[in-house]
Scaffold this motif. Structure first.
Motif: not given
Length: 95
Positions: A32-42
């Motif tokens: 649902i959020d393309p910016h969060a697709a590469h978010g870290s585990w933190e």
């Protein structure tokens, strides 16, 4: 009598939120959020408490497949001219 019932309902709501938050943090957030697709585990750990609170809204967005957040609809946006995204107020620049 009311307080224990309220706490029981709140606990059930947050338990449902936790059950939803784990798969959402692993899979759903990138859908649902393309910016969060590469978010870290933190980042995914930080998302869990908010997901527990807003799980019904996030579940609806995940199920419907909405990718972008809805555009805010308030009095300012309704009165703004169409197509204008940023306008500086008069007298904003010193002379």
């Amino acid at each position: 009598m009311i307080a224990p019932a309220f706490l029981l309902l709140l606990g059930a709501y947050l338990a449902c939120g936790l059950v939803f938050a784990i798969p959402f943090a692993l899979i759903g957030v990138k859908k649902i959020d393309p910016h969060a697709a590469h978010g870290s585990w933190e980042f995914r750990l930080l998302v869990i408490p908010g997901t527990m609170a807003f799980w019904p809204l996030l579940l609806r967005r995940w199920v419907t497949g909405l990718k972008e957040p809805p555009e805010e609809c308030n009095a300012h946006r309704r009165l703004a001219p169409a197509g204008v995204s940023h306008r500086e107020p008069q007298g904003a620049h010193p002379k």
